[in-house]
Design a protein around this motif. Structure first.
Motif, PDB file in Angstrom:
ATOM      1  N   SER A 142       0.871  -1.176   0.000  1.00 31.96           N
ATOM      2  CA  SER A 142       0.000   0.000   0.000  1.00 31.96           C
ATOM      3  C   SER A 142       0.908   1.225   0.000  1.00 31.96           C
ATOM      4  O   SER A 142       2.097   1.109   0.275  1.00 31.96           O
ATOM      5  CB  SER A 142      -0.880   0.042   1.250  1.00 31.96           C
ATOM      6  OG  SER A 142      -1.358  -1.230   1.601  1.00 31.96           O
ATOM      7  N   VAL A 155      -4.985   1.807   5.912  1.00 24.76           N
ATOM      8  CA  VAL A 155      -3.921   1.030   5.257  1.00 24.76           C
ATOM      9  C   VAL A 155      -3.473  -0.118   6.152  1.00 24.76           C
ATOM     10  O   VAL A 155      -3.398  -1.277   5.720  1.00 24.76           O
ATOM     11  CB  VAL A 155      -2.714   1.943   4.912  1.00 24.76           C
ATOM     12  CG1 VAL A 155      -1.444   1.123   4.698  1.00 24.76           C
ATOM     13  CG2 VAL A 155      -3.002   2.771   3.667  1.00 24.76           C
ATOM     14  N   VAL A 156      -3.169   0.194   7.401  1.00 20.08           N
ATOM     15  CA  VAL A 156      -2.627  -0.829   8.300  1.00 20.08           C
ATOM     16  C   VAL A 156      -3.702  -1.858   8.658  1.00 20.08           C
ATOM     17  O   VAL A 156      -3.425  -3.068   8.721  1.00 20.08           O
ATOM     18  CB  VAL A 156      -2.012  -0.187   9.563  1.00 20.08           C
ATOM     19  CG1 VAL A 156      -1.433  -1.256  10.486  1.00 20.08           C
ATOM     20  CG2 VAL A 156      -0.914   0.806   9.171  1.00 20.08           C
ATOM     21  N   GLN A 159      -3.931  -4.179   5.710  1.00 20.23           N
ATOM     22  CA  GLN A 159      -2.743  -5.031   5.615  1.00 20.23           C
ATOM     23  C   GLN A 159      -2.801  -6.177   6.639  1.00 20.23           C
ATOM     24  O   GLN A 159      -2.511  -7.327   6.315  1.00 20.23           O
ATOM     25  CB  GLN A 159      -1.481  -4.191   5.827  1.00 20.23           C
ATOM     26  CG  GLN A 159      -1.088  -3.330   4.639  1.00 20.23           C
ATOM     27  CD  GLN A 159      -0.198  -4.070   3.656  1.00 20.23           C
ATOM     28  OE1 GLN A 159       0.283  -5.168   3.925  1.00 20.23           O
ATOM     29  NE2 GLN A 159       0.046  -3.467   2.503  1.00 20.23           N
ATOM     30  N   PRO A 177       3.451  -1.099   4.101  1.00 21.67           N
ATOM     31  CA  PRO A 177       2.792   0.210   3.986  1.00 21.67           C
ATOM     32  C   PRO A 177       3.849   1.269   3.627  1.00 21.67           C
ATOM     33  O   PRO A 177       4.418   1.913   4.499  1.00 21.67           O
ATOM     34  CB  PRO A 177       2.216   0.429   5.389  1.00 21.67           C
ATOM     35  CG  PRO A 177       3.115  -0.379   6.301  1.00 21.67           C
ATOM     36  CD  PRO A 177       3.900  -1.349   5.476  1.00 21.67           C
ATOM     37  N   LEU A 193       2.188   5.977  11.399  1.00 28.25           N
ATOM     38  CA  LEU A 193       2.273   4.593  10.938  1.00 28.25           C
ATOM     39  C   LEU A 193       2.805   3.675  12.035  1.00 28.25           C
ATOM     40  O   LEU A 193       2.250   2.609  12.299  1.00 28.25           O
ATOM     41  CB  LEU A 193       3.171   4.525   9.701  1.00 28.25           C
ATOM     42  CG  LEU A 193       3.421   3.134   9.116  1.00 28.25           C
ATOM     43  CD1 LEU A 193       2.129   2.496   8.629  1.00 28.25           C
ATOM     44  CD2 LEU A 193       4.446   3.205   7.980  1.00 28.25           C
TER      45      LEU A 193
END
Length: 294
Positions: A142, A155-156, A159, A177, A193
């Motif tokens: 991503s 995103v995380v 994933q 990511p 993140l």
């Protein structure tokens, strides 16, 4: 799961070679290698040529397990053969290198400053085939472009949701990511993140392990908590658009972070080189990336 491969990835010295350019990025990879679009007339011929390129890399004496721990393959590469063996078997049996498979289907349109993965509709089938082909782990990417908390969390979350399916299939997921190295908010993106990744890692059970693939952080050793986390097998770094020299320099400063370079590995290779020239260029790249990784 192959315990010898697990131990090698956890404790071995070296880096992971990324040989997983997919349909969209293949024409550029071939052009960089000195094969213009005029050299092929359809997708089948294009993939034949890129397999020739990958075969030349993998069979080179410079592609050596003393320096390279693993290699990430494109799905088509997994189903093709090198010297009469499926690519993953050739890597493991002839080279002593751990095979991984890229499983994502590319990136969705940007939203909330990020690009999620497109849905992987055939994931169960792909993981079944990966096991049949003796693949050890998978990789999925991503991209994060802005320090948007909701976007980075999405995103995380995505994933790790897919990552749990991969773990359930007996494989190790490389969760990637990527933070865009050109983002004006790169450092802030990395702060957000890391926080979200740590919260997910802390929720994994003792038999759930992942690898992480990240952009080299702005702040040196910023990902040390991820590297040291008991659920993390290894943290690897992408070159992300940096030249090999620049990527190596940045990587060296980060203890415990090893390379998983694609373009930075192959940037000096050309279809028109003699085998001697090709092997010398690859050896130079491999040894410099290895030095940066250890």
């Amino acid at each position: 799961m192959n315990q010898a491969h697990f131990d090698k990835m956890k404790n071995g010295k070296g880096f992971i070679a990324a040989l997983d350019q997919s349909g969209g990025s293949t024409p550029k990879a071939l052009a960089d290698y000195g094969v213009p679009e005029s050299a092929y007339t359809n997708e089948e011929e294009m993939f034949d040529l890129v397999h020739q390129m990958r075969t030349r890399i993998i069979t080179s004496p410079a592609f050596d397990s003393n320096y390279i721990l693993g290699a990430i393959l494109f799905e088509q590469t997994m189903d093709r053969e090198i010297a009469g063996k499926y690519t993953a078997d050739y890597l493991a049996e002839e080279k002593g290198i751990v095979p991984f498979l890229k499983i994502d289907k590319g990136l969705a349109a940007e939203s909330n400053g990020v690009q999620l993965m497109k849905p992987i509709s055939d994931l169960d089938d792909t993981l079944r085939r990966a096991n049949e082909r003796h693949i050890f782990g998978t990789k999925m990417r991503s991209v994060i472009k802005e320090a948007n908390e909701d976007g980075i969390k999405a995103v995380v979350d995505q994933q790790f949701e897919v990552g749990k399916q991969i773990i359930a299939a007996g494989l190790i997921p490389i969760i990637e990511p990527e933070v865009d190295i050109h983002s004006p908010e790169k450092e802030k993106c990395e702060e957000l993140l890391k926080t979200v990744i740590l919260s997910h890692l802390d929720q994994l059970s003792e038999n759930e392990n992942v690898m992480l693939k990240v952009s080299i952080p702005t702040k040196t050793n910023f990902y040390k908590e991820l590297i040291d986390h008991p659920r993390v097998v290894r943290v690897v770094a992408l070159s992300g658009g940096y030249s090999r020299v620049e990527a190596n320099e940045k990587l060296k400063a980060n203890d415990g972070l090893i390379a998983s370079f694609s373009r930075a590995l192959s940037q000096d290779l050309n279809a028109n080189q003699t085998d001697e020239e090709f092997n010398a260029a690859l050896e130079k790249a491999v040894k410099s990336i290895y030095e940066a990784s250890i």
